[in-house]
Design a protein around this motif. Sequence first.
Motif, short mmCIF file in Angstrom:
data_model
loop_
_atom_site.label_atom_id
_atom_site.label_comp_id
_atom_site.label_asym_id
_atom_site.label_seq_id
_atom_site.Cartn_x
_atom_site.Cartn_y
_atom_site.Cartn_z
N TYR A 1 0.67 -0.94 0.30
CA TYR A 1 0.59 -0.44 0.10
C TYR A 1 0.42 1.35 -0.54
N LEU A 2 2.13 1.20 1.18
CA LEU A 2 2.51 2.47 0.98
C LEU A 2 3.37 2.78 -0.28
N GLY A 3 3.40 3.99 -0.37
CA GLY A 3 4.07 4.55 -1.11
C GLY A 3 3.28 4.27 -3.58
N SER A 4 1.96 3.64 -3.18
CA SER A 4 0.83 2.78 -4.70
C SER A 4 0.84 4.05 -5.10
N LEU A 5 0.16 3.82 -5.93
CA LEU A 5 -0.45 5.27 -6.88
C LEU A 5 -1.98 5.66 -6.29
N ALA A 6 -2.09 4.25 -4.97
CA ALA A 6 -3.57 4.88 -4.22
C ALA A 6 -4.16 5.50 -3.80
N HIS A 7 -2.34 5.21 -2.98
CA HIS A 7 -1.92 5.94 -1.56
C HIS A 7 -2.10 7.44 -2.15
N PHE A 8 -1.62 7.54 -3.03
CA PHE A 8 -1.28 8.99 -3.87
C PHE A 8 -2.11 9.63 -3.95
N LEU A 9 -3.35 8.93 -5.24
CA LEU A 9 -4.90 9.39 -5.33
C LEU A 9 -5.46 10.18 -4.11
N ARG A 10 -5.19 8.97 -3.21
CA ARG A 10 -6.39 9.50 -1.56
C ARG A 10 -5.73 10.81 -0.78
N SER A 11 -4.13 10.84 -1.42
CA SER A 11 -3.81 11.62 0.08
C SER A 11 -3.85 13.44 -1.32
N VAL A 12 -4.12 13.55 -2.48
CA VAL A 12 -4.13 14.36 -3.39
C VAL A 12 -5.47 14.87 -2.81
N ARG A 13 -6.44 14.32 -3.07
CA ARG A 13 -7.90 14.32 -2.72
C ARG A 13 -8.04 14.47 -1.02
N ASP A 14 -7.43 14.04 -0.53
CA ASP A 14 -7.55 14.40 0.81
C ASP A 14 -6.80 15.69 1.48
N SER A 15 -5.96 16.18 0.96
CA SER A 15 -5.24 17.60 0.84
C SER A 15 -4.20 16.90 1.90
N GLN A 16 -3.71 15.17 1.91
CA GLN A 16 -2.77 15.21 2.15
C GLN A 16 -1.29 14.43 1.59
N MET A 17 -1.03 15.24 0.45
CA MET A 17 0.29 14.70 0.16
C MET A 17 1.85 15.35 0.62
N THR A 18 1.94 15.87 0.97
CA THR A 18 2.83 16.22 2.07
C THR A 18 3.23 15.16 3.21
N ALA A 19 2.14 15.14 4.10
CA ALA A 19 2.10 14.57 4.77
C ALA A 19 2.40 13.05 5.13
N GLN A 20 1.59 12.63 3.55
CA GLN A 20 1.47 11.06 3.13
C GLN A 20 3.30 10.78 2.69
N GLY A 21 3.80 11.83 3.05
CA GLY A 21 5.45 11.64 2.26
C GLY A 21 5.63 10.97 0.87
N PHE A 22 4.60 12.14 -0.09
CA PHE A 22 4.77 12.10 -1.38
C PHE A 22 5.73 13.81 -1.97
N VAL A 23 6.19 13.75 -3.19
CA VAL A 23 6.62 15.05 -3.93
C VAL A 23 6.35 15.12 -5.35
N ALA A 24 5.84 15.54 -5.34
CA ALA A 24 5.23 16.10 -6.99
C ALA A 24 5.69 17.27 -7.75
N ARG A 25 6.61 16.45 -9.18
CA ARG A 25 7.22 17.29 -9.79
C ARG A 25 6.77 17.88 -11.12
N ARG A 26 6.83 18.56 -11.37
CA ARG A 26 6.71 18.85 -13.53
C ARG A 26 7.55 18.26 -13.99
N LEU A 27 7.20 17.37 -14.85
CA LEU A 27 7.94 16.44 -15.89
C LEU A 27 7.56 16.94 -17.70
N ARG A 28 8.82 17.88 -18.01
CA ARG A 28 8.05 18.27 -19.48
C ARG A 28 8.89 17.47 -20.70
N VAL A 29 7.86 17.36 -21.60
CA VAL A 29 8.13 16.15 -22.30
C VAL A 29 8.65 16.90 -24.28
#
Length: 404
Positions: free
Chosen positions: A219-247
């Motif tokens: 569970y920890l670090g999974s895509l669903a863990h990330f999605l739920r952390s985004v929905r519940d305003s917990q992204m940083t608290a749950q240990g995720f860092v997101a960065r823009r990647l431009r192709v």
Amino acid sequence: MRTVLAFFCLLLPGLALGQGRLSGVVQDSVTHEPLAFASVFLANTTLGVTTTEQGTFTFPSVPAGGYDVVASYVGYRLARQAVTIGAAPQQLTLRLAPSANKLGEVVVRPNPNRASDYQKFLDLFLGRSTFSKQCRIANPDDVLLDYDPKANELTASAYKFVQVDNSALGYRVKYYGLRFVSNFTEQVVTFYGQPVFEEMTPHSERQRRTWQANRVRAYLGSLAHFLRSVRDSQMTAQGFVARRLRVVPNPRFAPADSARKQLLRQRRAYSAAEQDSLKRWASVPPSFALLYTAPRHLDSLRHVVSGGQRVFLRFRDHLQVTYLLVGPDANYHPQPSPFARSAAPPPQDRQVSELMLMQPEIEIQPNGQLANPLAVFIDGYWGFEKMGEFLPVNYQPPASSSHP
């Protein structure tokens, strides 16, 4: 290899979701007679029931969100209906069509390479992680494989379901309606269907604790863990860092690729200079990946409406997501993308993934599922995780496990 998101959706610990009641009846689609003792389940969950002698079924308490309700009965095709569970009770009528001619409708071509094709399917479907090595398909003869050399594409399906016994997590997964496609030229894997989970019986208390710990790890670090952390305003608290990647497209790729293909069409012995040119042209990437080092703010990744009741995943370009609290599986070895060259490879000691939206925005539902899961591409660590880390939607880790 990139993967189309098919099912990796979980719940955050301690999530307070609304509950709803779902009931209905299963009938023969021709006679409308009720089908007694048919199996009815909510895809991607452990929730399943059997119909009564009158063909009725009831799920008294289902977490709010979207589900596929699936009915199965011997001698009939699957029936599937999408529902959105809320506070109001819902009632369904599922009508199953007889499948007397189903086998006659399936054309199975001789496959002299079945053994090698099956091994490729196992690697791409089950995965190569530590947990994936503890998975096995219980009914391999029911897997139908077909390789199209012209498209360089491997497909897999099953008459009824593919059963995966996951001894690492303690789940028996029956994957109904499997549609698996791997295009080796584009390096894209897609698979989806209507899986149902059954809890396996542990042989001992020690095995039960091992399964619990492994489920938390998956569970920890999974895509669903990330999605739920985004929905519940917990992204940083749950240990995720997101960065823009431009192709960014490489202007040198099209001319080099055209010249290489033109030379290869001649089908003759090439001089040393021509061989050198072929190598140089083949090394030209289609695009470059430019990573912005500044972390993205949560509100730049989502669109919140209806007073916070509805949350949509929305961002520009691609997204690189790093999970900081748990390292990657020992069998994970990051590979450079064949589609874009990055200035710096991702760190080896972190779970680093890439997320790409195929439409402007996608709703994250209350139960953690995406409203349109096939509209997302995942790569990197999330692309590495497969059936070995597959957890049901209604799985909830202990509240103390939100952090390792």
